[in-house]
Design a protein around this motif. Structure first.
Motif, PDB file in Angstrom:
ATOM      1  N   ILE B 224       0.618  -1.289  -0.137  1.00 48.59           N
ATOM      2  CA  ILE B 224      -0.035  -0.139   0.144  1.00 48.59           C
ATOM      3  C   ILE B 224       0.782   1.266   0.107  1.00 48.59           C
ATOM      4  O   ILE B 224       0.667   2.185  -0.859  1.00 48.59           O
ATOM      5  N   ARG B 225       1.812   1.279   0.837  1.00 50.80           N
ATOM      6  CA  ARG B 225       2.662   2.437   0.982  1.00 50.80           C
ATOM      7  C   ARG B 225       3.509   2.741  -0.390  1.00 50.80           C
ATOM      8  O   ARG B 225       3.728   3.491  -1.026  1.00 50.80           O
ATOM      9  N   GLU B 229       3.105   5.886  -2.376  1.00 46.43           N
ATOM     10  CA  GLU B 229       4.058   6.769  -2.518  1.00 46.43           C
ATOM     11  C   GLU B 229       4.673   6.915  -3.845  1.00 46.43           C
ATOM     12  O   GLU B 229       4.860   8.052  -4.288  1.00 46.43           O
ATOM     13  N   GLY B 230       4.693   5.779  -4.312  1.00 36.82           N
ATOM     14  CA  GLY B 230       5.359   5.760  -5.809  1.00 36.82           C
ATOM     15  C   GLY B 230       4.424   6.663  -6.794  1.00 36.82           C
ATOM     16  O   GLY B 230       4.900   7.526  -7.557  1.00 36.82           O
ATOM     17  N   LEU B 231       3.151   6.223  -6.863  1.00 39.11           N
ATOM     18  CA  LEU B 231       2.231   7.049  -7.692  1.00 39.11           C
ATOM     19  C   LEU B 231       2.115   8.542  -7.309  1.00 39.11           C
ATOM     20  O   LEU B 231       2.225   9.503  -8.431  1.00 39.11           O
ATOM     21  N   PRO B 296      -4.207   8.316  -4.824  1.00 37.20           N
ATOM     22  CA  PRO B 296      -3.134   7.005  -4.900  1.00 37.20           C
ATOM     23  C   PRO B 296      -3.236   6.002  -3.874  1.00 37.20           C
ATOM     24  O   PRO B 296      -3.089   4.955  -4.006  1.00 37.20           O
ATOM     25  N   TYR B 297      -3.522   6.576  -2.718  1.00 35.91           N
ATOM     26  CA  TYR B 297      -3.471   5.537  -1.528  1.00 35.91           C
ATOM     27  C   TYR B 297      -4.931   4.985  -1.402  1.00 35.91           C
ATOM     28  O   TYR B 297      -4.887   3.612  -1.013  1.00 35.91           O
ATOM     29  N   ILE B 298      -6.081   5.516  -1.823  1.00 38.20           N
ATOM     30  CA  ILE B 298      -7.304   5.007  -1.827  1.00 38.20           C
ATOM     31  C   ILE B 298      -7.166   3.703  -2.898  1.00 38.20           C
ATOM     32  O   ILE B 298      -7.373   2.661  -2.742  1.00 38.20           O
ATOM     33  N   GLY B 383       1.606  12.448   4.752  1.00 39.02           N
ATOM     34  CA  GLY B 383       2.039  13.709   3.919  1.00 39.02           C
ATOM     35  C   GLY B 383       2.681  14.584   4.944  1.00 39.02           C
ATOM     36  O   GLY B 383       3.708  14.963   4.593  1.00 39.02           O
ATOM     37  N   LEU B 384       1.743  14.670   5.854  1.00 35.76           N
ATOM     38  CA  LEU B 384       2.533  15.873   7.040  1.00 35.76           C
ATOM     39  C   LEU B 384       3.484  15.343   7.864  1.00 35.76           C
ATOM     40  O   LEU B 384       4.569  16.193   8.034  1.00 35.76           O
TER      41      LEU B 384
END
Lengths: 105, 572
Positions: B224-225, B229-231, B296-298, B383-384
């Motif tokens: 998932i990560r 993150e890649g996308l 992207p995470y969804i 993200g933060l």
């Protein structure tokens, strides 16, 4: 012998399902010193509840005379997996305790 | 005929057949209780337009859970003269399925029996004489493979000829009769264990099951990560910075870099440039949050979830987690609402319907809404706080897990009612059928775009309006001291708490321009997750729990959120 005591991976015949199944001895009631609050945490299920459990088990094919197989049993009074025909069911520890079985040779 | 009612036991493939008949897409998975509410569609039958209804699975017409009640109610509300029941039966479990079939036959509705999973009978060494079965019950029997569409044509052709059966049986005789029918129509050959069956044994093994589950979850989390993150790094951020930002800069120049419309559309320029996290205009941050940061995470989350659902791993995980879940007063299947809630709290709240008692539903809905952040929010927290690595992320998710456990334990003790034990069917592993899996992922993404995107844009608009009108300054002055004293956050953070009612991802995004320390970000992320569900979840929860239970649940949320926030503030 009940389903908890039965061996795994052998054919078992269901003799009876105890109607007085009471889940107030349910999983909330484990370990020492928790006796008092077990009733509250899991609630009384009493005979009425027992009827319902018996009906549910019947519906899934666990009834007097049925041949079932115990597949696995989780540690610490966790659920039991039984095979009924080609179907697998997960049933709670105390429900399994209410199911009386005998081995078939 | 005006209505077709698809009825059958849970996890027999009703939804797959519904999709085939109506081409309305519904979520199909490999665990009991995927459909908790009925879905309506329609199909053409000759010249007629017929309504088709996909009912939640039920073992009996005497319901035990809210999902089963929906099914029983549907039947009661249908007109026997105008309705055909399509009773879908799992061919590999004929005996268990026949109970509902006999109940349905006695209702007097026109009925047709569909033997689904027909392809699996061969693998399992099961032969069923469907002609004989049809003669015994006096109904038409059709064999299908719902997921590939085999047999659907024949089903359509036979729908008009469905008739009521005159088959009757008394309650006492029922199981004997079922036993006889099965004996006369079905033969089972013993066969060797396949690879999937070996895997089945291992994944619920009392010892080996746990390391397997840990490996599955670890791999899932990393995929998932990695994909998320890649996308973002390779596709969405370049798209936004290289293509979209220049367009926005042109608009900004047209608007003379300031003024009301500039603030609303573009937001604030950071050092003369657009910062997609901080500018906070509708076209900048408003589009970037849902598409650049969350989507992207969804996608990657639902990719993994859909695979595990279709494979049939979730009920096995429920068995392994049963003991843990009993700590919070619900049984193992209660982990399914939690997992779905990680994607979005709305389907999570709906999934609490697979629980039988009010106590279980209250506990699972409340701890899900409090302590399970949705993927949109998780993506923003990544993200933060992602730049701090695990020291930034673990306190957030660790705290939420501890809150989940403690609150659950307290509620298990004090909420009255029953916590029954687990009692569920464990479906066999099935290799996911890729076409239908990707359709499901696409459906969920569409749902996100349709439901979430407008809310995010409206959220950003409201933020800007409130700032422009001075409402946020006003609220900061009134509640600011409270927020800074209890939570250690600067006064403008009150705006994030306000917008969190609407969308949590926007709310987390609002923390970006505040230049918070790591500890403050941790506190704010946890409080934003806990203090109140977003409006979409709130509406569903009011419907599921009822007004008064929701009030109680809300009080628990607000009190515990500020208490936990206060403790985190003391720590950091």
């Amino acid at each position: 012998m009940n389903l908890i005591e039965a061996r795994q991976q052998v054919d078992l015949k269901v003799i009876s399902i105890e109607m007085a199944y009471r889940a107030h001895r349910g999983p909330g009631h484990m370990g020492i010193g928790r006796r008092g609050r077990a009733n509250r945490s899991t609630g009384h299920m009493g005979i009425g509840r027992g009827w319902r459990v018996q009906k549910k088990l019947e519906m899934m094919g666990i009834r007097e005379g049925a041949v079932i197989r115990k597949v696995s049993q989780q540690a610490f009074r966790g659920p039991i997996i039984v095979e009924v025909g080609s179907m697998r069911l997960a049933i709670g520890f105390f429900m399994a305790m209410a199911i009386k079985v005998e081995e078939i040779d | 005929m005006k209505r077709i009612l698809l009825m059958g036991n849970p996890n027999v493939g009703k939804s797959a057949i519904f999709t085939r008949l109506t081409s309305v897409r519904v979520i199909v998975s490999n665990y009991p209780g995927t459909t908790v509410e009925f879905v309506r569609g329609s199909m053409r039958l000759g010249d007629e337009k017929v309504e088709v209804i996909d009912a939640p699975g039920t073992y009996t017409l005497d319901p035990t859970s809210p999902a089963e009640k929906v099914a029983a109610k549907l039947l009661k509300e249908s007109d026997p003269k105008e309705t055909v029941i399509v009773n879908i039966v799992d061919s590999t479990n004929l005996e268990r399925n026949l109970n509902l079939t006999l109940e349905l036959l006695s209702t007097g509705f026109s009925i047709i029996i569909v033997m689904n999973f027909w392809d699996e009978t061969a693998h399992k060494g099961i032969t069923i004489n469907t002609k004989k079965l049809g003669e015994l019950l006096n109904v038409k029997v059709i064999t299908t493979v719902g997921i590939t569409g085999k047999g659907i044509k024949e089903l359509k052709e036979n729908l008009c000829d469905a008739r009521p059966s005159d088959f009757e049986v008394s309650e006492e005789e029922k199981w004997n009769v079922i036993g006889n029918i099965v004996e006369e129509t079905q033969t089972i050959e013993h066969h060797h264990h396949t690879f999937l069956q070996g895997l089945e044994e291992a994944s619920t093994h009392p010892v080996a099951g746990f390391p397997i589950a840990l490996i599955v979850l670890f791999i899932s989390f990393n995929i998932i990560r990695f994909i998320g993150e890649g996308l973002i790094a390779w596709v969405f951020e370049p798209l936004f910075t290289n293509l979209w930002a220049p367009v926005l800069m042109k608009i900004s120049t047209l608007l003379n870099h300031s003024g009301f419309w500039h603030n609303i559309l573009i937001g604030n320029l950071v050092e003369g440039e657009i910062d997609f996290f901080q500018s906070f205009g509708i076209l900048s941050t408003g589009l970037f949050i849902p598409i650049g940061a969350v989507l992207p995470y969804i996608f990657s989350f639902y990719l993994i979830l859909s695979f595990l659902e279709d494979l049939g791993y979730l009920p096995r995980l429920a068995v392994l987690l049963d003991r843990l879940m009993h700590q919070v007063g619900i049984h193992g299947m209660g982990f399914i609402p939690m997992l779905l809630g990680l994607g979005c709290n709305v389907p999570g709240a709906l999934a609490t319907r697979i629980m039988e008692t009010r106590k279980e539903r209250f506990i699972s809905a409340t701890i899900m809404a409090i302590a399970v952040p949705c993927m949109a929010q998780i993506a923003m927290i990544f993200g933060l706080l992602g730049k701090y690595g695990f020291p930034g992320l673990i306190p957030v998710f660790g705290t939420l897990f501890i809150v989940w456990l403690i609150l659950g334990k307290i509620m298990a003790r004090f909420v009255s009612g029953e916590s029954p034990e687990i009692f569920t069917e464990i479906p066999p592993y099935r290799f996911p059928y890729l076409t239908s899996m990707f359709k499901k992922i696409w459906m969920r993404i569409q749902w996100f775009l349709k439901e979430a995107l407008p809310f995010v844009l409206i959220g950003v608009l409201i933020v800007n309006l409130l700032y422009t009108l001075g409402v946020i300054d006003f609220l900061s002055r009134i509640f600011g001291p409270f927020v800074s004293k209890i939570l250690g956050l600067p006064a403008p953070a009150i705006a994030a708490l306000l917008i969190g009612f609407l969308r949590k991802d926007v709310a987390v995004g609002m923390l970006a321009p505040l230049n918070l320390q790591m500890g403050q970000l941790i506190t704010a992320s946890v409080v934003l997750t806990m203090y109140f569900p977003c409006v979409a979840t709130f509406v569903v929860l009011v419907r599921e729990l009822g007004f008064w239970d929701m009030i109680k649940s809300t009080i628990i949320m607000i009190v515990s959120a500020f208490f936990v926030g206060w403790i985190l503030n003391l720590i950091y």
